[in-house]
Design a protein around this motif. Structure first.
Motif, PDB file in Angstrom:
ATOM      1  N   ILE A 251     -18.423 -50.647  -4.549  1.00  0.00           N
ATOM      2  CA  ILE A 251     -19.627 -52.492  -5.443  1.00  0.00           C
ATOM      3  C   ILE A 251     -20.921 -52.302  -4.899  1.00  0.00           C
ATOM      4  O   ILE A 251     -21.804 -52.621  -6.069  1.00  0.00           O
ATOM      5  N   ALA A 252     -21.422 -51.128  -3.895  1.00  0.00           N
ATOM      6  CA  ALA A 252     -23.425 -50.806  -3.661  1.00  0.00           C
ATOM      7  C   ALA A 252     -23.096 -50.218  -4.823  1.00  0.00           C
ATOM      8  O   ALA A 252     -24.907 -50.124  -4.667  1.00  0.00           O
ATOM      9  N   ASN A 253     -22.781 -49.353  -5.369  1.00  0.00           N
ATOM     10  CA  ASN A 253     -23.420 -48.202  -6.724  1.00  0.00           C
ATOM     11  C   ASN A 253     -23.879 -48.323  -7.258  1.00  0.00           C
ATOM     12  O   ASN A 253     -25.350 -48.054  -7.120  1.00  0.00           O
ATOM     13  N   VAL A 254     -24.044 -49.376  -8.253  1.00  0.00           N
ATOM     14  CA  VAL A 254     -25.135 -49.656  -8.479  1.00  0.00           C
ATOM     15  C   VAL A 254     -26.309 -50.924  -8.848  1.00  0.00           C
ATOM     16  O   VAL A 254     -26.754 -51.532  -9.357  1.00  0.00           O
ATOM     17  N   ALA A 255     -26.125 -51.001  -6.929  1.00  0.00           N
ATOM     18  CA  ALA A 255     -26.561 -52.654  -6.980  1.00  0.00           C
ATOM     19  C   ALA A 255     -27.943 -51.552  -6.249  1.00  0.00           C
ATOM     20  O   ALA A 255     -29.099 -52.586  -5.583  1.00  0.00           O
ATOM     21  N   ILE A 256     -27.730 -49.970  -5.936  1.00  0.00           N
ATOM     22  CA  ILE A 256     -28.537 -49.459  -5.217  1.00  0.00           C
ATOM     23  C   ILE A 256     -29.962 -49.930  -5.881  1.00  0.00           C
ATOM     24  O   ILE A 256     -30.934 -49.513  -4.808  1.00  0.00           O
ATOM     25  N   PRO A 257     -30.612 -49.720  -7.786  1.00  0.00           N
ATOM     26  CA  PRO A 257     -32.091 -49.651  -7.711  1.00  0.00           C
ATOM     27  C   PRO A 257     -32.637 -51.209  -7.138  1.00  0.00           C
ATOM     28  O   PRO A 257     -33.293 -50.798  -7.014  1.00  0.00           O
ATOM     29  N   THR A 258     -31.928 -52.464  -7.348  1.00  0.00           N
ATOM     30  CA  THR A 258     -32.093 -53.317  -7.289  1.00  0.00           C
ATOM     31  C   THR A 258     -32.182 -53.555  -5.728  1.00  0.00           C
ATOM     32  O   THR A 258     -33.276 -54.388  -5.019  1.00  0.00           O
ATOM     33  N   LEU A 259     -31.332 -53.466  -4.742  1.00  0.00           N
ATOM     34  CA  LEU A 259     -31.516 -52.745  -3.545  1.00  0.00           C
ATOM     35  C   LEU A 259     -33.004 -52.646  -3.112  1.00  0.00           C
ATOM     36  O   LEU A 259     -33.710 -52.896  -2.015  1.00  0.00           O
ATOM     37  N   SER A 260     -32.725 -51.081  -3.301  1.00  0.00           N
ATOM     38  CA  SER A 260     -34.423 -50.502  -3.352  1.00  0.00           C
ATOM     39  C   SER A 260     -35.460 -51.117  -3.169  1.00  0.00           C
ATOM     40  O   SER A 260     -36.171 -51.319  -2.220  1.00  0.00           O
ATOM     41  N   GLY A 261     -35.538 -51.515  -4.500  1.00  0.00           N
ATOM     42  CA  GLY A 261     -36.708 -52.673  -5.136  1.00  0.00           C
ATOM     43  C   GLY A 261     -36.883 -53.626  -3.901  1.00  0.00           C
ATOM     44  O   GLY A 261     -38.372 -53.737  -3.851  1.00  0.00           O
TER      45      GLY A 261
END
Length: 520
Positions: A38-48
């Protein structure tokens, strides 16, 4: 885990208790598997949001996997020390607490610390869920119990990316972790209510503390070295050298200690068995390549194609469709087929899918993105169970739990290491392609000059803005070429490791052992 086979084993659940108990146990499995994707697609947003690079954000996945790998070998000892039901419920509750900690984490270090705890407590959930399901179903329906488990474990890759993307876009990345809280509390409450009187006996056991400590040291040092390598310029940094030396010394000590210890935490002597060695290396390398691409692909879609997280999730979600459809079919085919042939067909299919991905361009459409992902579900359904059957075939019953635990440890840790290595390879290939493309951006190159003029005319922009736009396009092109290289390399790896399957010997009891020990 093997189903209970002694006279004192509790009778299977019946009626509504059977349905509710099976649902709660399967739900806990689903929660665990879902969290790995579930976290895979959230990595760019989470990182930002946390003010870190996407590479650093990927640690959220790799450190979870590394911690999960380390805890897997402890499951057998903890089960005998605490009891199956107590350990399962405790693992769920700790998973809930660590999930909440992930959601409220204000910085990357705190988030990573919570993810390490979450990965560690997730280790026992998979084998214990299989054991509880087997005790829930009548003995003659044990295959149905494992089919239910496989179904819930396979649905995760479908639901994870789409759900993670939708939550990230409409709420916050924190909610991809908060969602575990109500699910976990419900599962823990139901399991405790229905199973606490079915607890397995517990007893005090010694544990290989030295082996465990050395395992944690070399796994941790190696994973941190791989994750920090790019930021610290690899071996130009003394920190990377120190981490490498620590990992190497701890690993060598671990090997020597475990091979000479009477009751090792990991029985490395299993690697002397041809089927175990060939099958474990094959399943671990293939899983590492598969999982690494599962992380990199949605990152590329969002960073360079401009997809929202939810759209990236829907593009990657079709992965599990064929895996779910083919799961019952595989259950009927396996007893009649040489496992090595099934695994070989799966690896060739994986290679074909990745070759399709190696032909992507920057203007790739949605259909071209989705088709290889959809087709990947076919080999996904075909490679795991046959290889597990090969790994466990020919082993005496008392060795099955240790063999299943060790092969799972190697596979999960390979997934973490493979993700780090593939991420670094993609970065390096992107930099190489960018430098090669940049060589053509000279004022003496008429093609480049004409391209800048065309951008100025089309966008009504200044020379500076036109050059900036051209640079962005060039970066996207370099990243795409780097991704194509990764896909091509992945295809080659799947073909190269096929001989590992064929150094193993066919065995009629492989499927039965695989069912008895469980899998993912």
């Amino acid at each position: 885990m093997n189903p209970p086979n002694n006279a004192s084993a509790p009778a299977p659940l019946v009626g509504w208790q059977f349905a509710l108990g099976a649902f709660a146990v399967a739900l806990a499995t689903f929660m665990n598997v879902l969290d790995s994707s579930i976290a895979n697609v959230a990595i760019p947003t989470l990182s930002g949001d946390l003010g870190v690079s996407v590479d650093e954000g990927t640690w959220v996945i790799t450190l979870f996997s590394a911690a999960n790998a380390v805890s897997i070998p402890l499951t057998g000892w903890l089960t005998q020390r605490v009891g199956t039901v107590k350990l399962f419920v405790a693992a769920i509750l700790l998973f809930v607490v660590s999930s909440a900690a992930c959601g409220i984490a204000p910085s990357l270090p705190i988030l990573l610390a919570a993810r390490i705890v979450q990965g560690a407590v997730a280790g026992p959930l998979v084998p214990l869920s299989q054991a509880l399901l087997l005790s829930t179903f009548p003995r003659e329906k044990s295959s149905s119990a494992l089919s239910l488990w496989a179904m819930t474990a396979t649905v995760g890759p479908i639901a994870g990316p789409a759900l993670g993307g939708w939550i990230t876009d409409n709420y916050s990345w924190s909610w991809i972790f908060y969602i575990n809280v109500p699910v976990g509390l419900f599962a823990a409450a139901v399991v405790w209510a229905l199973y606490h009187k079915r607890e397995t006996p517990s007893r005090k056991l010694a544990i290989d503390k030295v082996g465990l400590l050395s395992l944690i040291v070399w796994v941790g040092a190696l994973q941190i070295m791989l994750d920090k390598g790019k930021d610290l310029d690899w071996f130009n940094s003394p920190v990377i050298w120190v981490l490498t030396i620590i990992a190497l010394i701890a690993f060598l000590f671990f090997l020597i200690w475990e091979l000479t210890e009477a009751k090792p935490i990991i029985d490395l002597r299993l690697f002397t068995q041809r089927n175990f060695m060939g099958g474990t290396v094959a399943i671990s390398v293939s899983y590492a390549v598969f999982f690494a691409n599962l992380v990199i692909f949605p990152t590329w879609i969002q960073e360079y194609l401009g997809y929202r997280a939810v759209d990236a999730g829907f593009v990657t979600a079709p992965l599990g469709i064929f895996a779910v459809i083919l799961a019952p079919v595989m259950g009927k085919i396996m007893p009649k087929t040489d496992m090595r042939r099934l695994a070989t067909v799966a690896f060739l299919a994986f290679a074909g899918v990745f070759m399709m991905r190696s032909l992507y361009t920057t203007d790739v459409d949605v259909h071209t993105l989705v088709l290889p992902t959809l087709l990947m579900g076919i080999p996904m359904a075909m490679f795991f169970t046959p290889l597990t059957a090969i790994i466990l075939s020919g082993l005496p019953p008392e060795k099955i739990p240790a063999a299943a635990g060790l092969s799972n440890f190697v596979r999960v840790f390979a997934g973490a290491v493979g993700t780090s290595l593939m991420q670094n390879t993609w970065n390096n290939r992107t930099i190489l392609h960018h430098s090669q493309l940049a060589e053509q951006t000279s004022a003496t190159n008429p093609t480049y000059v004409q391209a800048i003029a065309n951008i100025q005319t089309t966008l009504h922009a200044s020379v500076f803005k036109a050059q900036a736009f051209f640079e962005a396009q060039m970066s996207a092109q370099a990243a795409m070429l780097g991704l194509n290289d990764i896909a091509w390399l992945s295809a080659v790896i799947f073909i190269v490791i096929i001989p590992l399957i064929w150094i193993t010997k066919p065995s009629k009891d492989g499927a039965a052992n695989a069912a008895g020990a469980g899998g993912h």
